[in-house]
Design an enzyme around this catalytic site. Structure first.
Site, PDB file in Angstrom:
ATOM      1  N   GLY A 224     -10.011 -10.633  -1.961  1.00 23.47           N
ATOM      2  CA  GLY A 224      -8.547 -10.943  -0.721  1.00 23.47           C
ATOM      3  C   GLY A 224      -8.143 -12.119  -1.200  1.00 23.47           C
TER       4      GLY A 224
ATOM      5  N   GLY B 192     -13.177  -4.719   0.602  1.00 24.60           N
ATOM      6  CA  GLY B 192     -14.637  -3.775   0.754  1.00 24.60           C
ATOM      7  C   GLY B 192     -14.984  -3.244  -0.178  1.00 24.60           C
TER       8      GLY B 192
ATOM      9  NE  ARG C 202      -4.497  -1.493   1.625  1.00 24.30           N
ATOM     10  CZ  ARG C 202      -5.032  -2.444   2.583  1.00 24.30           C
ATOM     11  NH1 ARG C 202      -4.625  -2.436   4.246  1.00 24.30           N
ATOM     12  NH2 ARG C 202      -6.338  -2.763   1.912  1.00 24.30           N
TER      13      ARG C 202
ATOM     14  CE  LYS D  99     -20.832 -19.700   4.798  1.00 21.64           C
ATOM     15  NZ  LYS D  99     -21.462 -19.214   5.771  1.00 21.64           N
TER      16      LYS D  99
END
Ligand code: ADP
Ligand code: MG
Length: 400
Positions: free
Chosen positions: A358, A381, A39, A200
């Protein structure tokens, strides 16, 4: 090209001007040292360009999740030396991010200098996007640059509020990310394929709902494919499957139908009776032949080949989620194979390929294709919310 937001190209003479630059310095630490400086390196082009042009660069970032004010373990002073190493120059630490204390530190800087300000989340007004904090941050700078796409899904003072208080520009990393995302889903070349995998359905319902009306081909893999297979009457044995969501899966399939989106579910799969590396019970079977004691852990070779053929007809690919339990061999096979097909098509110039998430980033690294993809987002996110079609407050603030 005309962009819906301002970039560093739109800045005039900035010599001696104070740039408040929102970056993402929320880096992982091990034993007090930065363990992954990705980052920090991502912020380098923007910082370098601004200092080269003589601006005074004031870096703003959150670091960890401090609750209730200052916490020395989450002070950005801890990453100053890593920042100096990456930038190859000295960086001053200012122990405030707003107000008179910060202004006193800023006053000591000369054109071309870089300072990192204290963790924005030490201020209670950061996460509430408080106008008083925004004003006292804005008072120390002349203009604002947002280079932290990964924090753009938060409507915080340093990510969104400041953009409305000062002239606001996208930094180079932000610009690159927004351009890539626009090429993938905003204004893509068609046909567009989306790969959605992962564990999921429940974690990606909004992603699936958004994609069916956006893309021409929706490729469903991973554990979530099992729920869709079950919705179509397939007995998935012991597979990870959200049986309570088969109704929802049917609704998504209907919506895809109405939107002329072709949904691709695997017709062969790799199964085992135990989840382990190279288990003795490993079999490749048609989806209708999964035994009651078996679980689906990857999609099969025939399905993988068919999906490669789909990608060959497409101009754009957006990918989130691995096709199988890729951390455990040989259940990485389909993900690696399809990733390599996408990489080859991208190299040949026939496909724009954008991926994020991720585990997706780990899987693409594992397949050694990351450098060949058009763009791989590490935003987590924020990337997922963008895949859901949500307006990201930090991006919206740059556009208005
Ligand atoms: P991302 O982080 O890229 O958004 P997810 O977190 O949604 O991806 O999903 C990744 C996880 O899904 C991996 O840990 C992988 O092992 C798991 N997974 C994929 N396919 C299966 C499967 N058939 N059965 C169980 N887990 C699976
Ligand atoms: Mg994940």
């Amino acid at each position: 090209m005309n962009k819906p937001f301002k970039t560093l190209d739109d800045l005039g003479d900035i010599r001696g001007k104070k740039a408040l630059v929102r970056v993402d310095l929320n880096v992982p630490m091990v034993d007090g040292a930065v363990s992954d400086d990705t980052r920090i390196r991502a912020a380098l082009p923007t910082i370098q360009e601004l200092t080269d042009r003589g601006a005074i660069v004031l870096l703003l970032s959150h670091f960890g999740r401090p609750t209730g004010g200052k916490n020395p373990q989450m002070s950005l002073s801890l990453i100053t030396s890593a920042l100096e190493r990456v930038l190859g120059r000295g960086v001053m630490f200012i122990p405030e991010c707003a107000g008179e204390g910060a202004a006193a530190g800023v006053a000591m800087l000369a054109p071309g200098d870089v300072a990192v300000l204290e963790n924005t989340r030490f201020e209670p007004g950061e996460e509430t996007n408080d106008p008083t904090l925004i004003a006292s941050m804005a008072a120390i700078g002349d203009f604002y640059v947002n280079d932290a796409f990964s924090a753009a899904h938060r409507a915080h003072a340093s990510t969104a509020g400041l953009a409305r208080a000062l002239p606001a520009y996208a930094g180079r990393a932000m610009e690159r990310e927004l351009d890539a995302l626009d090429a993938a889903l905003g204004n893509p070349e068609r046909p567009v394929a989306a790969v959605v995998g992962g564990a999921k359905v429940s974690s990606k319902l909004d992603v699936l709902r958004h994609l069916v009306v956006k893309v021409d081909h929706l490729i469903i893999g991973g554990g979530m494919a099992n729920t869709f297979l079950a919705a179509r009457g397939v007995d998935v044995g012991q597979s990870l499957c959200e049986h309570d969501l088969t109704g929802t899966a049917e609704l998504i399939l209907d919506a895809a139908d109405r939107a002329n989106c072709t949904v691709h579910l695997p017709y062969d799969v790799v199964v085992a009776t135990a989840f382990a590396a190279n288990p003795a019970s490993l079999r490749t079977v048609n989806v209708h032949e999964v035994a009651a004691d078996e679980m689906i852990l990857d999609i099969g070779p025939a399905a993988t080949e068919a999906l490669a053929d789909v990608l060959k007809t497409c101009r754009t690919l957006v990918w989130n989620g691995p096709l199988g339990a890729f951390e455990t061999p040989p259940f990485d096979t389909a993900t690696v194979a399809l990733a390599r097909t996408a990489a080859a098509l991208t190299r040949e110039g026939s496909l724009v390929s954008v991926a994020g998430g991720g585990d997706t980033v780990s899987a693409l690294n594992h397949a050694s294709v990351e450098p060949d993809f058009t763009f791989v987002s590490t935003a987590g996110g924020a990337f997922l919310e963008w895949m859901e079609g949500k307006q990201l407050p930090g991006v919206a603030a740059l556009r208005s």
